[in-house]
Scaffold this motif. Structure first.
Motif, short mmCIF file in Angstrom:
data_model
loop_
_atom_site.label_atom_id
_atom_site.label_comp_id
_atom_site.label_asym_id
_atom_site.label_seq_id
_atom_site.Cartn_x
_atom_site.Cartn_y
_atom_site.Cartn_z
N GLU A 76 0.81 -1.22 0.00
CA GLU A 76 0.00 0.00 0.00
C GLU A 76 0.85 1.27 0.00
OE1 GLU A 76 -2.53 -0.09 3.41
OE2 GLU A 76 -3.75 -1.74 2.66
N THR A 77 1.96 1.25 0.73
CA THR A 77 2.68 2.51 0.98
C THR A 77 4.03 2.65 0.30
OG1 THR A 77 3.59 1.57 3.03
CG2 THR A 77 1.56 2.83 3.23
N ILE A 78 4.60 1.57 -0.22
CA ILE A 78 5.93 1.68 -0.83
C ILE A 78 5.88 1.14 -2.26
CG2 ILE A 78 8.40 1.31 -0.46
CD1 ILE A 78 7.68 0.28 2.35
N PRO A 79 5.56 1.98 -3.23
CA PRO A 79 5.45 1.52 -4.62
C PRO A 79 6.77 0.97 -5.15
CG PRO A 79 4.61 3.78 -4.34
CD PRO A 79 5.34 3.42 -3.09
N GLY A 80 6.67 -0.03 -5.99
CA GLY A 80 7.86 -0.55 -6.65
C GLY A 80 8.63 -1.61 -5.89
N VAL A 81 8.19 -1.91 -4.65
CA VAL A 81 8.86 -2.95 -3.87
C VAL A 81 8.13 -4.27 -4.12
CG1 VAL A 81 9.44 -3.78 -1.56
CG2 VAL A 81 9.63 -1.35 -2.08
N ALA A 82 8.87 -5.28 -4.57
CA ALA A 82 8.28 -6.59 -4.83
C ALA A 82 8.22 -7.40 -3.54
CB ALA A 82 9.12 -7.34 -5.87
N VAL A 83 7.12 -8.10 -3.34
CA VAL A 83 6.95 -8.94 -2.16
C VAL A 83 6.99 -10.41 -2.56
CG1 VAL A 83 5.37 -9.62 -0.31
CG2 VAL A 83 5.60 -7.21 -0.92
N VAL A 84 7.88 -11.17 -1.89
CA VAL A 84 7.92 -12.62 -2.07
C VAL A 84 7.66 -13.24 -0.70
CG1 VAL A 84 9.36 -14.61 -2.63
CG2 VAL A 84 9.55 -12.54 -4.00
N LEU A 85 6.61 -14.03 -0.60
CA LEU A 85 6.26 -14.68 0.66
C LEU A 85 6.83 -16.10 0.68
CD1 LEU A 85 2.50 -13.63 0.75
CD2 LEU A 85 4.33 -12.68 2.15
N PHE A 86 7.22 -16.56 1.88
CA PHE A 86 7.64 -17.96 2.00
C PHE A 86 7.16 -18.52 3.32
CE2 PHE A 86 11.08 -15.45 3.79
CZ PHE A 86 11.54 -16.17 4.88
N SER A 87 7.06 -19.84 3.37
CA SER A 87 6.56 -20.49 4.59
C SER A 87 7.04 -21.93 4.65
CB SER A 87 5.02 -20.46 4.59
OG SER A 87 4.52 -21.21 5.67
N GLY A 88 7.26 -22.39 5.90
CA GLY A 88 7.63 -23.79 6.12
C GLY A 88 6.41 -24.69 6.18
N ASP A 89 5.23 -24.09 6.22
CA ASP A 89 3.98 -24.85 6.26
C ASP A 89 3.58 -25.23 4.84
OD1 ASP A 89 1.48 -25.88 6.56
OD2 ASP A 89 0.63 -24.17 7.65
N GLN A 90 3.85 -26.47 4.47
CA GLN A 90 3.61 -26.92 3.09
C GLN A 90 2.12 -26.92 2.72
OE1 GLN A 90 6.33 -27.36 1.23
NE2 GLN A 90 7.56 -26.94 3.04
#
Length: 203
Positions: A76-90
């Motif tokens: 919402e507040t920082i344009p141009g920043v890519a977000v990559v999510l990760f998790s150990g919960d398969q």
């Protein structure tokens, strides 16, 4: 030189100290720069505002505000920043709302194979840049359309005032623009401003 060009600035958000250290070392070995390491979602958001990384690598399960919430605020507040999510919960899946709200470009399992992690981060940074470029192009096109409307209205005023043809009115604007070394749309705005009642009109 190519290495510096391809070096991606990453903010790493992982609450497990050992996992974060390993991930940071791995990112460095892949040629990326870890510009900040944090252990909570709130810290991820605050640090992202400060350092404005290319990519934020976020663990979904974070104390003090989940990774999802942090991703939403960053998007919402920082344009141009890519977000990559990760998790150990398969078994974890993201809802449509979460995917849209976070603008997450990828969702990685933990631990992710180095080559997958590397390609995902590079792709995320590239897509974020493309999105910013597309938004700029759209804004430029919109402004160009507004400028054309302003020039058309100014031409109409000049045609009425001087009895000139449309082509002649355009030349008047063009010559004045060249003589004063200012964009033609500025001359057109001045013409509109000199017309009673025109200042309040919206293009």
């Amino acid at each position: 030189m190519p290495e510096a060009t391809n070096r991606i600035r990453v903010l790493l958000a992982e609450d497990d100290d050992n996992a974060r250290s390993l991930m940071s070392d791995l990112l460095g070995s892949l040629g990326h720069t870890v510009v900040a390491e944090v252990s909570t979602g709130r810290e991820a958001y605050e640090r992202a505002k400060d350092v404005v990384p290319d990519v934020v690598l976020l663990d979904v399960h974070m104390p003090d505000g989940s990774g999802i919430e942090a991703a939403e605020r960053i998007t919402e507040t920082i344009p141009g920043v890519a977000v990559v999510l990760f998790s150990g919960d398969q078994s974890l899946t993201l809802s449509d709302h979460e995917v849209t709200a976070t603008s997450a470009i990828a969702f990685l399992p933990k631990p992710a194979p180095p080559r997958v992690l590397d390609s995902t981060i590079r792709l995320a940074a590239s897509r974020a840049k493309e999105l910013i470029a597309a938004r700029k192009d759209a804004a430029t096109a919109k402004q160009a359309l507004e400028n054309r409307k302003t020039i058309e209205r100014a031409k109409g005023i000049l045609m009425r005032r001087t009895g000139s043809s449309e082509q002649e009115a355009y030349r008047i604007l063009q010559r004045t623009s060249q003589d004063r070394s200012v964009p033609m749309v500025e001359i057109a705005r001045a013409v509109l401003a000199s017309e009673p009642g025109q200042q309040q009109e919206k293009t």
